[in-house]
Design an enzyme around this catalytic site. Sequence first.
Site, short mmCIF file in Angstrom:
data_model
loop_
_atom_site.label_atom_id
_atom_site.label_comp_id
_atom_site.label_asym_id
_atom_site.label_seq_id
_atom_site.Cartn_x
_atom_site.Cartn_y
_atom_site.Cartn_z
CG ASP A 24 -2.76 3.87 -1.53
OD1 ASP A 24 -3.50 3.84 -2.54
OD2 ASP A 24 -2.90 3.06 -0.60
CG ASP A 33 -6.10 0.49 -1.08
OD1 ASP A 33 -5.31 1.46 -0.95
OD2 ASP A 33 -6.16 -0.44 -0.26
CG ASP A 50 -2.81 -0.72 -2.60
OD1 ASP A 50 -2.81 0.44 -2.17
OD2 ASP A 50 -3.42 -1.65 -2.01
CB SER A 97 -0.94 -0.05 1.20
OG SER A 97 -1.88 0.99 1.15
#
Length: 450
Positions: A242, A246, A244, A102
Amino acid sequence: MGRLFGTDGARGIANTELTAELAMNIGRAAAMVLTDNSSAKHPTVLIGKDTRLSSYMLEGALIAGLCSIGADVVLLGAVPTPAVAYLIKKYKADAGIMISASHNPFDFNGIKIFSEDGYKLPDALEAEIESIVIDKSKPYPTPTGAALGRVRRAETAREDYIEHIISTVPYRLDGMKIAIDCANGSAAGTAESLFTRLGAECHMLADQPDGTNINDDCGSTHLEKLQKYVVENKLQVGVAFDGDADRCLAVDEKGEIIDGDFIMAICAMDLASRHKLNKNTAVGTVMSNLGFSRFCADNGLKFVSTNVGDRYVLEAMLREGYNFGGEQSGHVIFLDYSTTGDGQLTAAQLLSLVNRRQAQLSSIATLMTRYPQVLINVRVTNEGKLHFFTNQAVKNKIEEVKEILGNDGRILVRLSGTEPLVRVMLEGMDKELITRLAQETAELIKDKIG
């Protein structure tokens, strides 16, 4: 949470804490659990990854583990976490795995597993995997011949995900000039195509991942460059993801940060006005700004608060039939369209709303007043974390601060779930007062249990 999986998967420094061997064993155990819960002879598992250098190593290890037990693997390549969750159902797979840490620095990595319905793996199945990996509760089987798994690539994974997001947008972005910070992560492969096809003129930042620059002074945790760029280039909005993708945060035309609480307030109000907010309720966490709960109360909306973590937000939504929730950090869940937080989906919904209203984001954001917030992390020993619940001096101090703040603020003191820290958070209209009280409380905690 368990010993291997935290609130958001297994994480650690790649190749020392999160090793190839551990990843292979997680793949093995996941395949064993899926085999027990699947009617398919060869359960199918999707694997997506972010742009970290170590993602290649972990991907290879997971492939080996899964195939050695008989699971078939479909490789999605570098895609956002929510793309994995969505494509599981579209491709009728039995599970999905995302390799990402993340917003963490590039030397970290993580493994997050989704079930066949696109939701994060239930606690019971995570516990079963942990038991196999850590306790060796079951031996790894060793099938041979045709019983081994196969590997193939999904060549249209990004395109299928982009098309899905476009299908959720009620009003195009024609005429908008926006900046997009991809954090040199997963969004670098999807964001420009997505928002250009929606009609926006896109100015791309941090969209050249090299394996080591993910989240490096960019993305949703480092907004300074995006703020400056939006103002200097006279753009309408900036959005940042960010590693990833999400989570999403935004910047208005003045360079002011529009965090997850503001995004939720804006989108919740719009959903309610269109009779699309289930039970007129928005789900947040105990870290949601006091201003958000006051906003909900002032506008006839119900606010439901959960523990910190989008996992807990989602659990409350599913349990009670709500369809909208999220966190201050930018994890926003539009449950009608996604089973998890989705930064690009959130950005598309927010930008669509702004363009439909033909208004400045700064003006729209005035519907909520953000209370000043102070957060201090106090490092404590593991023994100190245990004493946190019983130390009377700490309890007394918290009660004292509550009395001082009254109805004009609040104090939240909680243990970190991932680090040896006690987090002290205060909110109130008087920034000087809450700063002093936060420092006093932090010093006392440090003295008594640090």
